[in-house]
Design an enzyme around this catalytic site. Sequence first.
Site, PDB file in Angstrom:
ATOM      1  N   ARG A 184       2.476  37.981  33.120  1.00 44.60           N
ATOM      2  CA  ARG A 184       3.858  38.078  32.712  1.00 44.60           C
ATOM      3  C   ARG A 184       4.273  39.103  31.623  1.00 44.60           C
ATOM      4  O   ARG A 184       5.218  39.964  31.671  1.00 44.60           O
ATOM      5  CB  ARG A 184       4.349  36.908  32.369  1.00 44.60           C
ATOM      6  CG  ARG A 184       5.770  36.765  31.920  1.00 44.60           C
ATOM      7  CD  ARG A 184       6.351  35.626  31.659  1.00 44.60           C
ATOM      8  NE  ARG A 184       7.574  35.506  30.977  1.00 44.60           N
ATOM      9  CZ  ARG A 184       8.855  35.550  31.590  1.00 44.60           C
ATOM     10  NH1 ARG A 184       8.649  35.855  32.654  1.00 44.60           N
ATOM     11  NH2 ARG A 184       9.995  35.773  30.721  1.00 44.60           N
ATOM     12  N   ARG A 240      10.036  31.151  34.899  1.00 43.14           N
ATOM     13  CA  ARG A 240       9.968  32.229  33.790  1.00 43.14           C
ATOM     14  C   ARG A 240      10.722  33.363  34.245  1.00 43.14           C
ATOM     15  O   ARG A 240      10.032  34.493  34.310  1.00 43.14           O
ATOM     16  CB  ARG A 240       8.791  32.455  33.304  1.00 43.14           C
ATOM     17  CG  ARG A 240       7.896  31.274  33.183  1.00 43.14           C
ATOM     18  CD  ARG A 240       6.743  31.162  32.352  1.00 43.14           C
ATOM     19  NE  ARG A 240       6.786  31.839  31.134  1.00 43.14           N
ATOM     20  CZ  ARG A 240       5.705  32.412  30.500  1.00 43.14           C
ATOM     21  NH1 ARG A 240       4.513  32.242  31.010  1.00 43.14           N
ATOM     22  NH2 ARG A 240       5.865  32.960  29.385  1.00 43.14           N
ATOM     23  N   PRO A 241      12.102  33.204  34.373  1.00 44.94           N
ATOM     24  CA  PRO A 241      12.711  34.624  34.804  1.00 44.94           C
ATOM     25  C   PRO A 241      12.926  35.641  33.694  1.00 44.94           C
ATOM     26  O   PRO A 241      12.470  35.447  32.564  1.00 44.94           O
ATOM     27  CB  PRO A 241      14.247  33.890  34.749  1.00 44.94           C
ATOM     28  CG  PRO A 241      14.289  32.738  34.077  1.00 44.94           C
ATOM     29  CD  PRO A 241      12.945  32.368  33.958  1.00 44.94           C
ATOM     30  N   CYS A 268       4.705  31.320  36.842  1.00 43.06           N
ATOM     31  CA  CYS A 268       3.364  30.843  36.245  1.00 43.06           C
ATOM     32  C   CYS A 268       3.162  29.316  36.642  1.00 43.06           C
ATOM     33  O   CYS A 268       4.139  28.729  37.133  1.00 43.06           O
ATOM     34  CB  CYS A 268       3.395  30.962  34.926  1.00 43.06           C
ATOM     35  SG  CYS A 268       4.531  30.052  33.839  1.00 43.06           S
ATOM     36  N   ASP A 293      15.705  37.643  33.359  1.00 42.54           N
ATOM     37  CA  ASP A 293      17.472  37.805  33.310  1.00 42.54           C
ATOM     38  C   ASP A 293      17.739  38.307  32.013  1.00 42.54           C
ATOM     39  O   ASP A 293      18.831  39.351  31.893  1.00 42.54           O
ATOM     40  CB  ASP A 293      18.407  36.687  33.871  1.00 42.54           C
ATOM     41  CG  ASP A 293      17.895  35.333  33.125  1.00 42.54           C
ATOM     42  OD1 ASP A 293      16.811  35.224  32.778  1.00 42.54           O
ATOM     43  OD2 ASP A 293      18.874  34.566  32.929  1.00 42.54           O
ATOM     44  N   ASP A 295       3.230  26.614  22.443  1.00 41.37           N
ATOM     45  CA  ASP A 295       1.723  27.105  22.836  1.00 41.37           C
ATOM     46  C   ASP A 295       0.559  26.294  22.122  1.00 41.37           C
ATOM     47  O   ASP A 295      -0.225  26.306  22.548  1.00 41.37           O
ATOM     48  CB  ASP A 295       1.571  28.342  22.303  1.00 41.37           C
ATOM     49  CG  ASP A 295       2.460  29.466  23.288  1.00 41.37           C
ATOM     50  OD1 ASP A 295       2.261  30.611  22.814  1.00 41.37           O
ATOM     51  OD2 ASP A 295       3.036  28.863  24.251  1.00 41.37           O
ATOM     52  N   LYS A 327      -3.273  37.197  20.609  1.00 35.78           N
ATOM     53  CA  LYS A 327      -3.118  38.091  21.830  1.00 35.78           C
ATOM     54  C   LYS A 327      -1.657  38.422  22.163  1.00 35.78           C
ATOM     55  O   LYS A 327      -1.084  39.265  22.725  1.00 35.78           O
ATOM     56  CB  LYS A 327      -3.111  36.536  23.117  1.00 35.78           C
ATOM     57  CG  LYS A 327      -2.729  37.024  24.639  1.00 35.78           C
ATOM     58  CD  LYS A 327      -2.951  35.766  25.471  1.00 35.78           C
ATOM     59  CE  LYS A 327      -1.920  34.640  25.346  1.00 35.78           C
ATOM     60  NZ  LYS A 327      -0.698  35.056  26.132  1.00 35.78           N
ATOM     61  N   ASN A 328      -0.726  37.494  21.389  1.00 36.64           N
ATOM     62  CA  ASN A 328       0.773  37.551  21.608  1.00 36.64           C
ATOM     63  C   ASN A 328       1.213  38.815  20.868  1.00 36.64           C
ATOM     64  O   ASN A 328       2.308  39.202  20.833  1.00 36.64           O
ATOM     65  CB  ASN A 328       1.550  36.526  21.503  1.00 36.64           C
ATOM     66  CG  ASN A 328       1.244  35.334  22.755  1.00 36.64           C
ATOM     67  OD1 ASN A 328       0.635  35.941  23.903  1.00 36.64           O
ATOM     68  ND2 ASN A 328       1.552  34.051  22.760  1.00 36.64           N
ATOM     69  N   ARG A 379      -8.026  34.088  29.583  1.00 39.22           N
ATOM     70  CA  ARG A 379      -7.103  35.069  29.213  1.00 39.22           C
ATOM     71  C   ARG A 379      -6.465  34.985  27.742  1.00 39.22           C
ATOM     72  O   ARG A 379      -5.880  36.025  27.205  1.00 39.22           O
ATOM     73  CB  ARG A 379      -5.729  34.535  30.156  1.00 39.22           C
ATOM     74  CG  ARG A 379      -5.853  34.947  31.605  1.00 39.22           C
ATOM     75  CD  ARG A 379      -4.720  34.641  32.410  1.00 39.22           C
ATOM     76  NE  ARG A 379      -3.504  35.230  31.506  1.00 39.22           N
ATOM     77  CZ  ARG A 379      -2.181  34.846  31.953  1.00 39.22           C
ATOM     78  NH1 ARG A 379      -1.986  34.036  32.679  1.00 39.22           N
ATOM     79  NH2 ARG A 379      -1.399  35.767  31.123  1.00 39.22           N
TER      80      ARG A 379
HETATM   81  C1  EPZ Z   1       6.039  34.532  24.872  1.00 40.33           C
HETATM   82  O1  EPZ Z   1       6.291  34.381  26.271  1.00 40.33           O
HETATM   83  C2  EPZ Z   1       4.605  34.161  24.857  1.00 40.33           C
HETATM   84  N1  EPZ Z   1       3.898  35.117  25.563  1.00 40.33           N
HETATM   85  C3  EPZ Z   1       4.291  32.700  25.263  1.00 40.33           C
HETATM   86  O2  EPZ Z   1       2.882  32.444  25.026  1.00 40.33           O
HETATM   87  C4  EPZ Z   1       5.262  31.570  24.580  1.00 40.33           C
HETATM   88  O3  EPZ Z   1       5.058  30.408  25.239  1.00 40.33           O
HETATM   89  C5  EPZ Z   1       6.605  32.269  24.660  1.00 40.33           C
HETATM   90  O4  EPZ Z   1       6.700  33.226  24.357  1.00 40.33           O
HETATM   91  C6  EPZ Z   1       7.450  31.344  23.660  1.00 40.33           C
HETATM   92  O5  EPZ Z   1       7.087  31.116  22.667  1.00 40.33           O
HETATM   93  C7  EPZ Z   1       3.685  36.219  24.706  1.00 40.33           C
HETATM   94  O6  EPZ Z   1       3.822  36.663  23.782  1.00 40.33           O
HETATM   95  C8  EPZ Z   1       2.567  37.262  25.571  1.00 40.33           C
HETATM   96  P1  EPZ Z   1      10.150  33.880  25.912  1.00 40.33           P
HETATM   97  P2  EPZ Z   1       7.876  34.975  26.845  1.00 40.33           P
HETATM   98  O7  EPZ Z   1      10.923  34.950  26.697  1.00 40.33           O
HETATM   99  O8  EPZ Z   1       8.161  35.945  26.022  1.00 40.33           O
HETATM  100  C9  EPZ Z   1      13.503  31.509  28.933  1.00 40.33           C
HETATM  101  C10 EPZ Z   1       0.883  31.813  25.774  1.00 40.33           C
HETATM  102  O9  EPZ Z   1       0.369  30.708  25.999  1.00 40.33           O
HETATM  103  N2  EPZ Z   1      13.965  33.010  29.479  1.00 40.33           N
HETATM  104  O10 EPZ Z   1      10.422  33.348  24.659  1.00 40.33           O
HETATM  105  O11 EPZ Z   1       7.690  35.026  28.220  1.00 40.33           O
HETATM  106  C11 EPZ Z   1      12.048  31.226  29.350  1.00 40.33           C
HETATM  107  O12 EPZ Z   1      12.295  30.689  30.688  1.00 40.33           O
HETATM  108  C12 EPZ Z   1       2.160  32.318  26.338  1.00 40.33           C
HETATM  109  O13 EPZ Z   1       0.312  32.663  24.713  1.00 40.33           O
HETATM  110  C13 EPZ Z   1      14.810  33.175  30.489  1.00 40.33           C
HETATM  111  O14 EPZ Z   1      15.567  32.259  30.767  1.00 40.33           O
HETATM  112  O15 EPZ Z   1       8.637  33.608  26.530  1.00 40.33           O
HETATM  113  C14 EPZ Z   1      11.574  30.479  28.246  1.00 40.33           C
HETATM  114  O16 EPZ Z   1      12.395  28.928  28.722  1.00 40.33           O
HETATM  115  C15 EPZ Z   1       2.672  31.160  27.133  1.00 40.33           C
HETATM  116  N3  EPZ Z   1      15.204  34.439  30.663  1.00 40.33           N
HETATM  117  C16 EPZ Z   1      12.474  30.613  27.172  1.00 40.33           C
HETATM  118  O17 EPZ Z   1      13.574  31.534  27.523  1.00 40.33           O
HETATM  119  C17 EPZ Z   1      14.646  35.372  30.101  1.00 40.33           C
HETATM  120  O18 EPZ Z   1      14.892  36.777  30.576  1.00 40.33           O
HETATM  121  C18 EPZ Z   1      11.477  31.418  26.113  1.00 40.33           C
HETATM  122  O19 EPZ Z   1      10.715  32.450  26.658  1.00 40.33           O
HETATM  123  C19 EPZ Z   1      13.340  35.307  29.271  1.00 40.33           C
HETATM  124  C20 EPZ Z   1      13.146  34.056  28.733  1.00 40.33           C
END
Ligand code: EPZ
Length: 425
Positions: free
Chosen positions: A99, A128-129, A123, A131, A313, A28-29, A405
């Site tokens: 997202r 989950r910002p 979510c 920024d 995950d 999926k990812n 999903r």
């Molecule tokens: C990806 O989400 C995955 N989703 C998530 O899987 C996974 O949990 C996550 O990466 C971490 O491995 C997909 O690939 C579609 P991040 P993503 O940006 O990209 C913070 C599942 O169950 N952050 O790596 O949204 C964020 O809050 C899903 O398959 C900011 O602060 O995650 C988190 O604490 C759930 N600002 C950390 O970084 C930002 O702009 C990592 O988030 C972006 C992220």
Amino acid sequence: MRSVLRMDYFEIIGKKQLNGIVKISGSKNAVLPVMAASILNDSPLKLNNVPTLSDSRTMASILESMGSKIVFIDNNSINIDNSGLDNPFASYDLVRTMRASFYVLGPLLARFKKAKVSLPGGCAWGPRPVDFHIKAFEKLGVKIKLENGYVLANASNIRGAKIHFPKISVGATGNVLMLAVLAKGTTVIKNAAAEPEIQQLCNMLNEMGAEISGIGSNTLTIKGVDSLKNLDEISIIPDRIEAGTFMIAVAATGGKVVLENINSMHLKDVIKQLTQVGVNIIEKGNSLEIHAINIDIKPSIMETNEYPGFPTDLQAQWMILMCLANGDSTLKENIYFDRFTHILELNRLGCKIKLDGSLARIKGNRKLIGADVMSTDIRASAALIIAALCAEGKTTISRVYHIDRGYDKIEEKLTKLGAQIIRKK
Ligand code: EPZ
């Protein structure tokens, strides 16, 4: 038309061992960023090993809303023709349901030099910002305005930049990559994500003529090119999180299962951790065997980390396994400060888990009793299913749209392995 959320539920009769063979689906990812990157392709692109998930359909709907022509050829392959793409707009109605829709921003800017994309919603477990995405795009020269919940972006003059993410972000890394490949000059991303799904995205972009180096490390260097060439076909990598979920389920139910269509390179830490708690695992090329019959699961001190560490995950799934261990464990969540909505539901099944900040304290040797529980997100649902498979009696799990999903035909796969699980309306 807004899809009506089907309020299906699962009914599971527990205490069944999982035995047999299961074929793991495409990731999926990985498929989501690849579908977003197809925006950079203006001729038909065939995707193979695509999982049948509501998330991939959501991404397809977003692309179609922009003018993409998408054909689901069969269960696991789709054809995306973006030659007619002409509307760089992603509406709140679609983006709010997933997202990862936000991934379209980077490629839309690369292709159209402008875009209007809704900010994603939160979510189950937090804000989950985005920024990191916004600040990195501005570093590349994108002019960004936030208006009525939308990002209005103009990318008429993009140049390479040095980007250093405050913490590793899979989404931000992917999003920025898909714009930086066509920026003038070189971009260096420090604290880049090294996840296999990002590696596939990098390899796809390089096949299209991009010049990305450092793939699989936390520093990516992207030498901007004037244009990309079209790609005809790509095969999605196996889903390491689905594979890890099944590995943990087999360990919890004490069965013996062969997982096919996996890449054990992407599961190194999961294999290590399961071996350490007593599970026997035999790697065999693109399959692996899990032997957990009559084993005693040992407790663990575990924490989640970015790749190649233990994936967040699989945190919920690991938690339920530790409830069955022959001692107490701890599990620290380092990626999201509050990804624990599953604890309340697991405790209703007889677990005894307490939260101490982002550290979960898990009592072992629990006897689980079936109950009515509710899914709150994709991976929490998977943990509830594993708990239900191990519980005495009947469990019902509501809101299974969450699980649809992220897991492709999970009840069929589990039934084939001996589980007693049916989907009810
Ligand atoms: C990806 O989400 C995955 N989703 C998530 O899987 C996974 O949990 C996550 O990466 C971490 O491995 C997909 O690939 C579609 P991040 P993503 O940006 O990209 C913070 C599942 O169950 N952050 O790596 O949204 C964020 O809050 C899903 O398959 C900011 O602060 O995650 C988190 O604490 C759930 N600002 C950390 O970084 C930002 O702009 C990592 O988030 C972006 C992220």
